[in-house]
Design an enzyme around this catalytic site. Structure first.
Site, PDB file in Angstrom:
ATOM      1  N   PRO A   1       0.829  -1.212   0.000  1.00 28.21           N
ATOM      2  CA  PRO A   1       0.000   0.000   0.000  1.00 28.21           C
ATOM      3  C   PRO A   1       0.861   1.259   0.000  1.00 28.21           C
ATOM      4  O   PRO A   1       1.868   1.343   0.700  1.00 28.21           O
ATOM      5  CB  PRO A   1      -0.792  -0.127   1.304  1.00 28.21           C
ATOM      6  CG  PRO A   1      -0.808  -1.583   1.603  1.00 28.21           C
ATOM      7  CD  PRO A   1       0.510  -2.103   1.107  1.00 28.21           C
ATOM      8  N   GLU A   2       0.460   2.221  -0.820  1.00 32.77           N
ATOM      9  CA  GLU A   2       1.180   3.492  -0.885  1.00 32.77           C
ATOM     10  C   GLU A   2       0.357   4.557  -0.151  1.00 32.77           C
ATOM     11  O   GLU A   2      -0.650   4.247   0.489  1.00 32.77           O
ATOM     12  CB  GLU A   2       1.434   3.860  -2.345  1.00 32.77           C
ATOM     13  CG  GLU A   2       2.265   2.800  -3.075  1.00 32.77           C
ATOM     14  CD  GLU A   2       2.543   3.135  -4.535  1.00 32.77           C
ATOM     15  OE1 GLU A   2       2.543   4.335  -4.889  1.00 32.77           O
ATOM     16  OE2 GLU A   2       2.763   2.201  -5.327  1.00 32.77           O
TER      17      GLU A   2
ATOM     18  N   LYS B   1       3.711   6.140   4.874  1.00 29.52           N
ATOM     19  CA  LYS B   1       2.885   4.939   4.787  1.00 29.52           C
ATOM     20  C   LYS B   1       2.584   4.350   6.163  1.00 29.52           C
ATOM     21  O   LYS B   1       2.189   3.189   6.271  1.00 29.52           O
ATOM     22  CB  LYS B   1       3.585   3.897   3.907  1.00 29.52           C
ATOM     23  CG  LYS B   1       3.909   4.400   2.500  1.00 29.52           C
ATOM     24  CD  LYS B   1       4.738   3.389   1.729  1.00 29.52           C
ATOM     25  CE  LYS B   1       5.217   3.964   0.398  1.00 29.52           C
ATOM     26  NZ  LYS B   1       6.067   3.008  -0.353  1.00 29.52           N
TER      27      LYS B   1
ATOM     28  N   ARG C   1      12.299  -2.754 -10.250  1.00 29.49           N
ATOM     29  CA  ARG C   1      10.850  -2.586 -10.308  1.00 29.49           C
ATOM     30  C   ARG C   1      10.404  -2.293 -11.732  1.00 29.49           C
ATOM     31  O   ARG C   1      11.135  -1.686 -12.503  1.00 29.49           O
ATOM     32  CB  ARG C   1      10.397  -1.443  -9.397  1.00 29.49           C
ATOM     33  CG  ARG C   1      10.776  -1.630  -7.943  1.00 29.49           C
ATOM     34  CD  ARG C   1      10.187  -0.541  -7.098  1.00 29.49           C
ATOM     35  NE  ARG C   1      10.622  -0.619  -5.720  1.00 29.49           N
ATOM     36  CZ  ARG C   1      10.121   0.094  -4.731  1.00 29.49           C
ATOM     37  NH1 ARG C   1       9.159   0.959  -4.979  1.00 29.49           N
ATOM     38  NH2 ARG C   1      10.571  -0.035  -3.502  1.00 29.49           N
TER      39      ARG C   1
END
Length: 293
Positions: free
Chosen positions: A2-3, A58, A283
């Site tokens: 989750p960002e 976060k 990524r």
């Protein structure tokens, strides 16, 4: 993972049932998540009133009446679910009914508001930790974080100063939590696309030789603000594990311009390009080579 938009969505979902309410009882149903729970974790929380629920990057921070702060991180697959005594729900358009299997329900807060707050984390990369209010600035997970991208202090001048002289790529700089806190792969790809900036561009090009912000820096800050605010309004992006506290899916993934759209047409009017993917610092990076320079 989750960002910022997903964590902020969770914070807003928890706020009505946590803030001003007392933790009547707390359960830690196993000895650890990513890290072991403190030996007196549940006991220290019992009877404490949550004075406020904030977010830093976060991380969620519950300010307790004892003078402590409960630091919480969702990890890769963590989610909170609010269960009210009547357990009545009005599912939204993107509602995803969670199963009744509670094997991954590792922490439960029983609140005086009448709600149970359940933390579910199948992969157990999340964590919770109680720290003193005066220890926040020294807390290893928080002390090196950069500015909040939606905070008043984050502007083109600040971003240019942070990137001046950097020999790293623009995307790598934005993912560096010391430069700006809370951004992750999805929203960096989306913001760079909106600003029409290449993820391969040198971060140093956001500043002039005198260290002043360039036009690129101003466009990028505007794009970051727009993407994050739109994602929060949409409840975040649900790709794997993210759920809102009601169990409802976020739906910003339906608005992705480049992320996870490899091989599809660029959505910039008149561009005619195709979204490409390449691996950058381990990524996947999604971008349009034709209109991102």
């Amino acid at each position: 993972m989750p960002e910022l938009p997903e964590v902020e969505t969770v914070r807003r979902g928890l706020q009505p049932v946590m803030e001003g309410a007392k933790i009547v009882a707390a359960e830690a149903r196993r000895g650890d998540l990513r890290f072991p729970f403190q030996p007196d974790f549940a006991k220290r929380l019992q009877g404490q009133t949550v004075r406020g629920l904030g977010r830093r990057a976060k991380y969620l921070l519950a300010d307790l009446s004892s003078g402590d702060v409960l630091l919480m991180h969702l990890g890769m697959s963590g989610s909170f679910r609010v269960i009210k005594q009547d357990d009545e729900e009005t599912p939204g358009e993107f509602h995803y009914p969670r199963g009744k299997d509670s094997v991954h329900d590792h922490v439960v807060f029983h609140m005086s508001s009448g709600a149970d707050i359940v933390f579910n984390d199948p992969r157990r990369f999340g964590f919770m930790k109680i720290i003193g209010r005066g220890e926040i600035e020294r807390e290893p997970h928080l002390k090196d974080l950069g500015p909040e991208p939606l905070g008043n202090e984050f502007d083109a001048a600040m971003l240019a100063t942070a990137c001046a002289g950097k020999k790293t790529s623009l995307k790598a700089a934005l993912l560096d939590q010391r430069v700006v806190a809370g951004l992750g792969n999805i929203y960096v790809c989306e913001a760079l696309f909106r600003a029409h900036l290449s993820p391969r561009r040198l971060a140093a090009t956001l500043a002039t030789r005198k260290g002043e912000p360039t036009d690129h820096a101003r466009r990028l800050v505007e794009a970051i603000h727009a993407v994050l605010n739109e994602a929060i309004r949409a409840g975040g992006s649900s790709l794997r594990d993210h759920r809102q506290t009601s169990g409802e899916l976020g739906y910003f993934q339906h608005s992705f311009q480049v992320y996870d759209r490899e091989g599809e047409p660029c959505r910039t009017d008149g561009c005619g390009g195709v979204v490409k993917r390449f691996v950058q610092n381990g990524r996947s990076t999604f971008w349009c080579p034709k209109c991102q320079r």
